[in-house]
Design an enzyme around this catalytic site. Structure first.
Site, PDB file in Angstrom:
ATOM      1  N   PHE A  11      42.887  63.817  63.500  1.00 39.57           N
ATOM      2  CA  PHE A  11      42.412  64.498  64.710  1.00 39.57           C
ATOM      3  C   PHE A  11      41.496  63.637  65.557  1.00 39.57           C
ATOM      4  O   PHE A  11      40.911  64.117  66.517  1.00 39.57           O
ATOM      5  CB  PHE A  11      41.674  65.790  64.317  1.00 39.57           C
ATOM      6  CG  PHE A  11      42.534  66.756  63.553  1.00 39.57           C
ATOM      7  CD1 PHE A  11      43.417  67.593  64.222  1.00 39.57           C
ATOM      8  CD2 PHE A  11      42.495  66.802  62.171  1.00 39.57           C
ATOM      9  CE1 PHE A  11      44.238  68.481  63.518  1.00 39.57           C
ATOM     10  CE2 PHE A  11      43.302  67.677  61.460  1.00 39.57           C
ATOM     11  CZ  PHE A  11      44.175  68.518  62.137  1.00 39.57           C
ATOM     12  N   GLU A  19      41.008  58.785  70.600  1.00 36.51           N
ATOM     13  CA  GLU A  19      40.905  57.384  71.026  1.00 36.51           C
ATOM     14  C   GLU A  19      39.703  57.266  71.945  1.00 36.51           C
ATOM     15  O   GLU A  19      39.369  58.193  72.676  1.00 36.51           O
ATOM     16  CB  GLU A  19      42.178  56.950  71.761  1.00 36.51           C
ATOM     17  CG  GLU A  19      43.249  56.498  70.801  1.00 36.51           C
ATOM     18  CD  GLU A  19      44.456  55.912  71.514  1.00 36.51           C
ATOM     19  OE1 GLU A  19      44.313  55.233  72.529  1.00 36.51           O
ATOM     20  OE2 GLU A  19      45.568  56.168  71.017  1.00 36.51           O
ATOM     21  N   ASP A  64      51.976  45.978  58.373  1.00 37.65           N
ATOM     22  CA  ASP A  64      52.652  46.258  59.643  1.00 37.65           C
ATOM     23  C   ASP A  64      53.864  45.345  59.731  1.00 37.65           C
ATOM     24  O   ASP A  64      53.867  44.260  59.140  1.00 37.65           O
ATOM     25  CB  ASP A  64      51.715  46.029  60.841  1.00 37.65           C
ATOM     26  CG  ASP A  64      52.121  46.874  62.036  1.00 37.65           C
ATOM     27  OD1 ASP A  64      51.457  47.893  62.315  1.00 37.65           O
ATOM     28  OD2 ASP A  64      53.144  46.532  62.680  1.00 37.65           O
ATOM     29  N   LYS A  75      53.339  64.375  74.164  1.00 42.44           N
ATOM     30  CA  LYS A  75      54.445  64.211  73.199  1.00 42.44           C
ATOM     31  C   LYS A  75      54.386  65.284  72.105  1.00 42.44           C
ATOM     32  O   LYS A  75      55.405  65.816  71.690  1.00 42.44           O
ATOM     33  CB  LYS A  75      54.461  62.805  72.614  1.00 42.44           C
ATOM     34  CG  LYS A  75      53.644  62.634  71.354  1.00 42.44           C
ATOM     35  CD  LYS A  75      54.118  61.450  70.531  1.00 42.44           C
ATOM     36  CE  LYS A  75      53.089  61.069  69.485  1.00 42.44           C
ATOM     37  NZ  LYS A  75      53.051  61.904  68.310  1.00 42.44           N
ATOM     38  N   ARG A  86      49.420  53.813  77.080  1.00 38.87           N
ATOM     39  CA  ARG A  86      50.658  54.529  76.765  1.00 38.87           C
ATOM     40  C   ARG A  86      50.635  55.908  77.424  1.00 38.87           C
ATOM     41  O   ARG A  86      49.684  56.654  77.258  1.00 38.87           O
ATOM     42  CB  ARG A  86      50.822  54.681  75.247  1.00 38.87           C
ATOM     43  CG  ARG A  86      51.090  53.360  74.552  1.00 38.87           C
ATOM     44  CD  ARG A  86      51.178  53.522  73.052  1.00 38.87           C
ATOM     45  NE  ARG A  86      49.900  53.907  72.474  1.00 38.87           N
ATOM     46  CZ  ARG A  86      49.732  54.210  71.184  1.00 38.87           C
ATOM     47  NH1 ARG A  86      50.770  54.184  70.369  1.00 38.87           N
ATOM     48  NH2 ARG A  86      48.544  54.537  70.722  1.00 38.87           N
ATOM     49  N   CYS A 139      49.420  61.158  72.825  1.00 36.88           N
ATOM     50  CA  CYS A 139      49.540  62.316  71.921  1.00 36.88           C
ATOM     51  C   CYS A 139      49.831  63.663  72.584  1.00 36.88           C
ATOM     52  O   CYS A 139      50.814  64.311  72.242  1.00 36.88           O
ATOM     53  CB  CYS A 139      48.287  62.436  71.084  1.00 36.88           C
ATOM     54  SG  CYS A 139      48.197  61.121  69.870  1.00 36.88           S
ATOM     55  N   THR A 142      51.987  62.197  63.137  1.00 40.07           N
ATOM     56  CA  THR A 142      52.275  63.583  63.519  1.00 40.07           C
ATOM     57  C   THR A 142      53.791  63.778  63.478  1.00 40.07           C
ATOM     58  O   THR A 142      54.518  63.161  64.273  1.00 40.07           O
ATOM     59  CB  THR A 142      51.719  63.859  64.937  1.00 40.07           C
ATOM     60  OG1 THR A 142      50.337  63.491  64.943  1.00 40.07           O
ATOM     61  CG2 THR A 142      51.866  65.311  65.321  1.00 40.07           C
ATOM     62  N   THR A 184      55.190  58.178  66.228  1.00 42.48           N
ATOM     63  CA  THR A 184      56.262  59.173  66.358  1.00 42.48           C
ATOM     64  C   THR A 184      56.364  59.544  67.840  1.00 42.48           C
ATOM     65  O   THR A 184      55.971  60.650  68.232  1.00 42.48           O
ATOM     66  CB  THR A 184      55.924  60.420  65.512  1.00 42.48           C
ATOM     67  OG1 THR A 184      54.554  60.799  65.775  1.00 42.48           O
ATOM     68  CG2 THR A 184      56.083  60.152  64.034  1.00 42.48           C
TER      69      THR A 184
HETATM   70  N1  LIG Z   1      46.594  57.467  68.815  1.00 40.87           N
HETATM   71  C1  LIG Z   1      45.953  58.614  68.616  1.00 40.87           C
HETATM   72  O1  LIG Z   1      44.937  58.916  69.244  1.00 40.87           O
HETATM   73  C2  LIG Z   1      46.441  59.581  67.544  1.00 40.87           C
HETATM   74  C3  LIG Z   1      45.615  60.643  67.137  1.00 40.87           C
HETATM   75  C4  LIG Z   1      46.066  61.495  66.140  1.00 40.87           C
HETATM   76  C5  LIG Z   1      47.320  61.307  65.597  1.00 40.87           C
HETATM   77  N2  LIG Z   1      48.117  60.294  66.021  1.00 40.87           N
HETATM   78  C6  LIG Z   1      49.434  60.107  65.414  1.00 40.87           C
HETATM   79  O2  LIG Z   1      49.363  58.986  64.535  1.00 40.87           O
HETATM   80  C7  LIG Z   1      50.620  58.287  64.543  1.00 40.87           C
HETATM   81  C8  LIG Z   1      50.388  56.825  64.869  1.00 40.87           C
HETATM   82  O3  LIG Z   1      49.936  56.715  66.193  1.00 40.87           O
HETATM   83  P1  LIG Z   1      49.306  55.348  66.737  1.00 40.87           P
HETATM   84  O4  LIG Z   1      48.771  55.646  68.082  1.00 40.87           O
HETATM   85  O5  LIG Z   1      48.418  54.791  65.694  1.00 40.87           O
HETATM   86  O6  LIG Z   1      50.633  54.444  66.850  1.00 40.87           O
HETATM   87  P2  LIG Z   1      50.709  52.840  67.080  1.00 40.87           P
HETATM   88  O7  LIG Z   1      51.959  52.606  67.833  1.00 40.87           O
HETATM   89  O8  LIG Z   1      49.416  52.354  67.623  1.00 40.87           O
HETATM   90  O9  LIG Z   1      50.849  52.259  65.610  1.00 40.87           O
HETATM   91  C9  LIG Z   1      52.025  52.299  64.864  1.00 40.87           C
HETATM   92  C10 LIG Z   1      52.139  50.990  64.090  1.00 40.87           C
HETATM   93  O10 LIG Z   1      53.238  51.096  63.186  1.00 40.87           O
HETATM   94  C11 LIG Z   1      53.918  49.858  63.147  1.00 40.87           C
HETATM   95  N3  LIG Z   1      55.283  50.115  62.656  1.00 40.87           N
HETATM   96  C12 LIG Z   1      56.360  50.549  63.349  1.00 40.87           C
HETATM   97  N4  LIG Z   1      57.417  50.688  62.540  1.00 40.87           N
HETATM   98  C13 LIG Z   1      57.000  50.330  61.296  1.00 40.87           C
HETATM   99  C14 LIG Z   1      57.638  50.276  60.017  1.00 40.87           C
HETATM  100  N5  LIG Z   1      58.913  50.609  59.882  1.00 40.87           N
HETATM  101  N6  LIG Z   1      56.913  49.865  58.959  1.00 40.87           N
HETATM  102  C15 LIG Z   1      55.604  49.509  59.110  1.00 40.87           C
HETATM  103  N7  LIG Z   1      54.945  49.546  60.284  1.00 40.87           N
HETATM  104  C16 LIG Z   1      55.652  49.956  61.363  1.00 40.87           C
HETATM  105  C17 LIG Z   1      53.860  49.358  64.573  1.00 40.87           C
HETATM  106  O11 LIG Z   1      54.062  47.969  64.642  1.00 40.87           O
HETATM  107  C18 LIG Z   1      52.440  49.785  64.977  1.00 40.87           C
HETATM  108  O12 LIG Z   1      51.490  48.762  64.719  1.00 40.87           O
HETATM  109  C19 LIG Z   1      51.509  59.020  65.547  1.00 40.87           C
HETATM  110  O13 LIG Z   1      52.324  59.931  64.863  1.00 40.87           O
HETATM  111  C20 LIG Z   1      50.511  59.763  66.421  1.00 40.87           C
HETATM  112  O14 LIG Z   1      51.058  60.939  66.986  1.00 40.87           O
HETATM  113  C21 LIG Z   1      47.696  59.417  66.966  1.00 40.87           C
END
Ligand SMILES: NC(=O)c1ccc[n+]([C@@H]2O[C@H](COP(=O)([O-])OP(=O)(O)OC[C@H]3O[C@@H](n4cnc5c(N)ncnc54)[C@H](O)[C@@H]3O)[C@@H](O)[C@H]2O)c1
Length: 433
Positions: free
Chosen positions: A154, A157, A31, A265, A330, A262, A122, A87
């Site tokens: 899928f 949280e 990270d 967005k 969020r 999610c 995503t 994203t």
């Molecule tokens: N949260 C959910 O329930 C969920 C479910 C399914 C899919 N998704 C998808 O998964 C993806 C991630 O979501 P999330 O909730 O885990 O996001 P998040 O914000 O919790 O995690 C993203 C991480 O990436 C790190 N980061 C940012 N830029 C970076 C870079 N350039 N290099 C390395 N690390 C970097 C951030 O510091 C952060 O820790 C999104 O596209 C989301 O739509 C999320």
């Protein structure tokens, strides 16, 4: 045992890393947030999910999971690399790809030996071409230095660890047998139907699934609001609907609408994708619009009990996270509703079991309290916005003694209306009284 890299150790990255480590792989998590990496190295999870710290500490101890901020080390030591960065939406609803682009740039320098880059984030259609362009600028060729795949996530949280180990399905979007077989092998310990398809179809499976879930929420909220007009209990309507196998009873919970990182967005992302292709997605727009109406409907229910202007009133908010069993605020609709109430002058006292630290970062001028009773003391109305189980155990007698007026608006239908009314409360749920 495979060597796996995780780029972006947030909600999805961390759970993916822990799940893959637990079944025996060696996982290196990267990270750019040093603070997060330092916490994780100490076995402290930045996110609240049941069972997560146990998994984290066991896999650190067994030397199956490692944390770093070093791209070179991560890429060189991994055969399969998952991009799990966020994203989010831009102001206009377009998907903000800046984290994906910047992580791809950092990865590109170190690609060699046909690394598999699997995208869990995503992302909209067209993103893979952008990633290919970035890699090609570094002189890296698909098939030689790297391969690409889409592996959408899928999990929910609040139930993330359970869902990772018990997935409803595993979708692998890739063209080449080598990539498909490597990913099938990696996910083989998880018992679930595997859908092997093209990358573009995998992208649409993820967007369509989230749009469908959002649609169910907006649909049942519409029905709940109609039920209110006729003094019908929406739960009795659901009871009579759910035995039809074409309908089912899952994800039919009337309430304040869909919030969180999610659903909205991704719905906006799909709308933008459709618009760009020249298609008018009127139905998807209506789902989103209904969600916005629902927030106003909840505010209206508060005003109906108090007054149009709320300057003289204190409202006690129970729940700040976008759903229970997470600390994630969020795009929480609770925050949106609080802001609307504050704009109309309300004084807000709030309590959430796990979300207050995160909420404090984004919403000020709220009196944060240690429990529901402190939050309800001298308040004119209780407004419940997250369905935390602990709220069900409320001592109604104590609550009534503390409040100025015994009014409960239950935005998530968590309390028993009869019990609340028997204790002398005015109780209004969503779609039931
Ligand atoms: N949260 C959910 O329930 C969920 C479910 C399914 C899919 N998704 C998808 O998964 C993806 C991630 O979501 P999330 O909730 O885990 O996001 P998040 O914000 O919790 O995690 C993203 C991480 O990436 C790190 N980061 C940012 N830029 C970076 C870079 N350039 N290099 C390395 N690390 C970097 C951030 O510091 C952060 O820790 C999104 O596209 C989301 O739509 C999320």
């Amino acid at each position: 045992m495979r060597n796996v890299g995780i780029i972006g150790t947030g909600y999805i990255g961390l759970v993916t890393a822990l799940g893959l480590a637990e079944v025996g792989n060696r996982v290196i998590c990267l990270d750019i947030d040093e603070e997060k990496i330092n916490l994780l190295k100490k076995g402290i999870s930045p996110i609240h999910e049941e069972g997560i710290e146990e998994l984290l500490n066991r896999n650190i101890k067994e030397k199956r999971i490692f944390f770093t901020t070093d791209f070179q080390e991560t890429i060189e030591k991994s055969e399969i690399i998952f991009i799990c960065v966020n994203t989010p939406s831009k102001e206009d609803g377009e998907v903000d790809l800046s984290q994906v682009i910047s992580s791809a740039k950092s990865i590109s320098k170190f690609l060699k030996n046909r690394k598999i880059i699997a995208i869990k984030s995503t992302i909209p259609i067209g993103t893979l071409s952008k990633i290919r362009e970035i890699f090609s600028k570094e002189g890296k060729k698909e098939g030689d230095e790297y391969e690409l795949a889409i592996v959408p996530e899928f999990l929910r949280e609040g139930k993330a660890v359970y869902d990772f180990f018990n997935p409803s399905r595993i979708v692998i979007g890739a063209e080449k047998d080598y990539v498909i077989n490597s990913l099938k092998d990696l996910f083989s310990p998880f018992q679930a139907p595997m859908v092997i398809t093209t990358p573009i179809t995998a992208i649409l499976i993820k967007y369509a699934s989230n749009a469908f879930l959002a649609m169910r929420v907006s649909f049942i909220n519409e029905i709940a609001n109609i039920c209110e007009r006729f003094s019908v209990d929406v739960f009795e309507v659901i009871e009579g609907m759910k035995y039809d196998k074409r309908i089912g009873g899952e994800h039919l919970s009337p309430g304040i609408g869909f919030g969180g990182p999610c659903l909205s967005k991704d719905l906006m992302g799909l709308i933008k994708m459709a618009e760009k292709s020249g298609y008018e997605p009127d139905f998807l727009r209506a789902i989103l619009e209904k969600n916005e109406h629902q927030v106003r409907h909840i505010v209206y229910k508060v005003k109906e009990q108090l007054s149009d202007l709320l300057y003289d009133y204190t409202i006690s908010i129970w729940g700040l996270t976008f759903k229970p069993n997470t600390n994630d605020v969020r795009n929480s609709l609770a925050i949106k509703i609080i802001n609307l109430l504050k704009n109309d002058g309300a004084n807000i006292k709030a309590y959430d079991p796990y979300g207050m630290e995160e909420a404090k970062k984004i919403i000020k001028d709220v009196e944060y309290c240690n429990d529901i009773y402190e939050a309800s003391k001298d308040s004119d109305l209780v407004l419940i916005l997250t369905a935390w189980n602990e709220f069900k155990k409320v001592d109604f007698l104590k609550l009534k003694r503390l409040m100025k007026k015994p009014i409960i608006i239950d935005g998530v239908n968590i309390l028993d209306p009869k019990e609340a009314k028997n204790h002398g409360f005015i109780y209004k749920g969503v779609g039931r009284e």
